[in-house]
Enzyme design. Structure first.
Site, PDB file in Angstrom:
ATOM      1  N   GLN A 107      42.591 -54.244  25.287  1.00 58.54           N
ATOM      2  CA  GLN A 107      42.048 -55.007  26.986  1.00 58.54           C
ATOM      3  C   GLN A 107      40.684 -53.598  27.258  1.00 58.54           C
ATOM      4  OE1 GLN A 107      44.526 -54.090  30.405  1.00 58.54           O
ATOM      5  NE2 GLN A 107      43.979 -56.300  29.794  1.00 58.54           N
TER       6      GLN A 107
ATOM      7  N   ARG B 297      35.535 -55.713  13.640  1.00 56.90           N
ATOM      8  CA  ARG B 297      35.841 -54.222  13.509  1.00 56.90           C
ATOM      9  C   ARG B 297      37.213 -54.084  13.932  1.00 56.90           C
ATOM     10  NH1 ARG B 297      34.671 -49.557  10.736  1.00 56.90           N
ATOM     11  NH2 ARG B 297      35.088 -48.189  11.560  1.00 56.90           N
TER      12      ARG B 297
ATOM     13  N   GLU C 213       6.964 -60.635  39.349  1.00 62.17           N
ATOM     14  CA  GLU C 213       6.977 -58.695  38.485  1.00 62.17           C
ATOM     15  C   GLU C 213       7.845 -57.831  38.827  1.00 62.17           C
ATOM     16  OE1 GLU C 213       3.479 -55.539  37.618  1.00 62.17           O
ATOM     17  OE2 GLU C 213       5.510 -54.847  37.392  1.00 62.17           O
TER      18      GLU C 213
END
Ligand SMILES: Cc1cc2nc3c(=O)[nH]c(=O)nc-3n(C[C@H](O)[C@H](O)[C@H](O)COP(=O)(O)OP(=O)(O)OC[C@H]3O[C@@H](n4cnc5c(N)ncnc54)[C@H](O)[C@@H]3O)c2cc1C
Length: 400
Positions: A299, A288, A262
């Site tokens: 950067q 964008r 798990e």
């Protein structure tokens, strides 16, 4: 994972597969499931289902038809009997292709804790009774150790299972359980000998349609809202001896063994989702415009995305390494804890970093980004918090 003479446990992964899975983030086994999931598990109504905490039942059954629920189960019980590395790649592909991260988490949880426990510790009768339904998607299982007052300190549980003739009578309240409201069967850990502390814990199969057990309704949570989540309350539930999983007092050993799979691998679906999230952040950075240029040209943004990629890649490689160790039957306690720690922190960091890249758009419910952030945070808690993983790693290193 021990390789038993009944041939119940998954086959050892091929060395070439392990190397390929480590070096190829676009491994064909993963991409085949990702393509299938993108096509067959559409997220059209996901915003609504997330809002209403609705389980994607159709999606669960589609995953069963695709052989995912029974990936690790031998063919004679209706499964595919694939190795652990293959199953991990498939879960990663599911997370990448399916936007419903709650579905992926529920499925990974069922495969890596409930099914794993039945495969490793179930009697022939228990396996024959449960595994075909698990593979077909009709039997949903839960794995219950946590109680309201005992989370990290799980062995301090107060649930009891008292012998009464050939039965055990169970009392207790298990809390924060993945799939509890939907579960047909639950593996419940309870104290058969409270005086023996951790060594007095045993595990039982509890059938939720029998008297003495109640499932809570769906309990609302921040993220992974399409995963049914709730409590399981036992009040005089009678479990016949045949429903005990493994020997009396073996609860801790069952729990710690199953926690290796798990912890080590449950992030497969969320790392798959994180890959999608990084891809979408890159698209946004390219498209964008701000100050006359794509924001990816700054950067601050490009390094943020580079950091997301680095965290993701390191977590993915550690997870595949852990899958290989588990699949080979090697001890994976340390690697599973490292895998859980780095994957959960990476997924949370990546979710938050993506929200920064998307700006206000990332804060709106109409886009996936805000849900991805909410989905990412549960991982810091389930299967043991980051602090608990560090405790385990330090203990294995014999730091103190
Ligand atoms: C989405 C989700 C799914 C879950 N699914 C299941 C499930 O299927 N089955 C199940 O049994 N449980 C499940 N859980 C419960 C989960 O395992 C517990 O919530 C978890 O172990 C933490 O326990 P707690 O919430 O009681 O926190 P606490 O134990 O109260 O911890 C609170 C804080 O104290 C810190 N802390 C506690 N002890 C120590 C220590 N010794 N050293 C350092 N720090 C410590 C923790 O790191 C944490 O920051 C789930 C939880 C979530 C959120």
């Amino acid at each position: 994972m021990q390789h038993d003479d009944r041939g119940l446990l998954p086959p050892r992964p091929d060395d070439a597969l392990v190397v390929d899975a480590l070096v190829r983030a676009d491994h064909p086994i993963k991409m085949a499931v990702a393509d299938w999931a993108a096509d067959q598990l559409p997220g059209d109504d996901l915003i609504e289902r997330d809002k209403n905490s609705t389980f994607f039942e159709k999606g669960w059954l589609a995953c069963a038809d695709r052989g995912l629920t029974g990936a690790l189960v031998p063919e004679r019980f209706g499964g595919r009997g694939v190795d652990v590395v293959t199953a991990t790649l498939e879960l990663e592909g599911l997370g990448l292709g399916c936007r419903d991260t709650g579905l992926g988490f529920a499925l990974a949880s069922q495969i890596l804790s409930f099914t794993d426990a039945i495969l490793r510790f179930g009697s022939e009768e228990q396996q024959a009774a449960l595994l075909p339904g698990v593979c077909a998607g009709h039997t949903i299982g839960a794995f219950c150790i946590t109680e309201h007052e005992t989370g990290s300190d799980a062995y301090a549980m107060t649930a009891t299972a008292e012998r009464d003739g050939d039965d055990y009578v169970l009392h207790g309240h298990k809390a924060h359980i993945t799939l509890a409201p939907a579960a047909d069967v639950a593996i419940v850990f309870a104290k058969t000998n409270p005086a023996a502390g951790a060594w007095g814990i045993s595990a039982f199969l509890v059938h939720t349609d029998r008297p003495g057990v109640t499932r809570s309704g769906v309990i609302e949570k921040m993220g992974l809202r399409t995963t049914p989540f709730g409590d399981l309350i036992l009040d005089g539930y009678r479990a016949p001896e045949a429903d005990r999983l493994g020997p009396e007092g073996a609860g801790v050993s069952i729990f710690t063994t199953c926690m290796e799979s798990e912890r080590g691998l449950i992030f497969a679906t969320q790392l798959g989702a994180a890959e999608r999230i990084i891809g979408e952040a890159i698209d946004r950075a390219r498209s964008r415009q701000a100050f006359g240029q794509p924001i990816g040209g700054f950067q601050a943004v490009s390094h943020r995305i580079a950091d997301m990629k680095v965290a993701h890649e390191l977590a993915r490689v550690q997870m595949i390494k852990t899958a290989a160790l588990i699949g080979r039957g090697d001890t994976a306690t340390m690697d599973a804890a490292i895998s859980k720690l780095v994957a959960s922190e990476a997924v949370a960091d990546i979710g938050l970093a993506a929200a920064r890249v998307h700006g206000a758009r990332g804060y709106l419910t109409d886009h996936d980004v805000e849900r991805d952030v909410r989905d990412a945070l549960g991982g810091l808690v389930y299967s043991g918090t980051s602090d608990i993983q560090k405790n385990l790693i330090a203990r294995l290193l014999r730091v103190s």
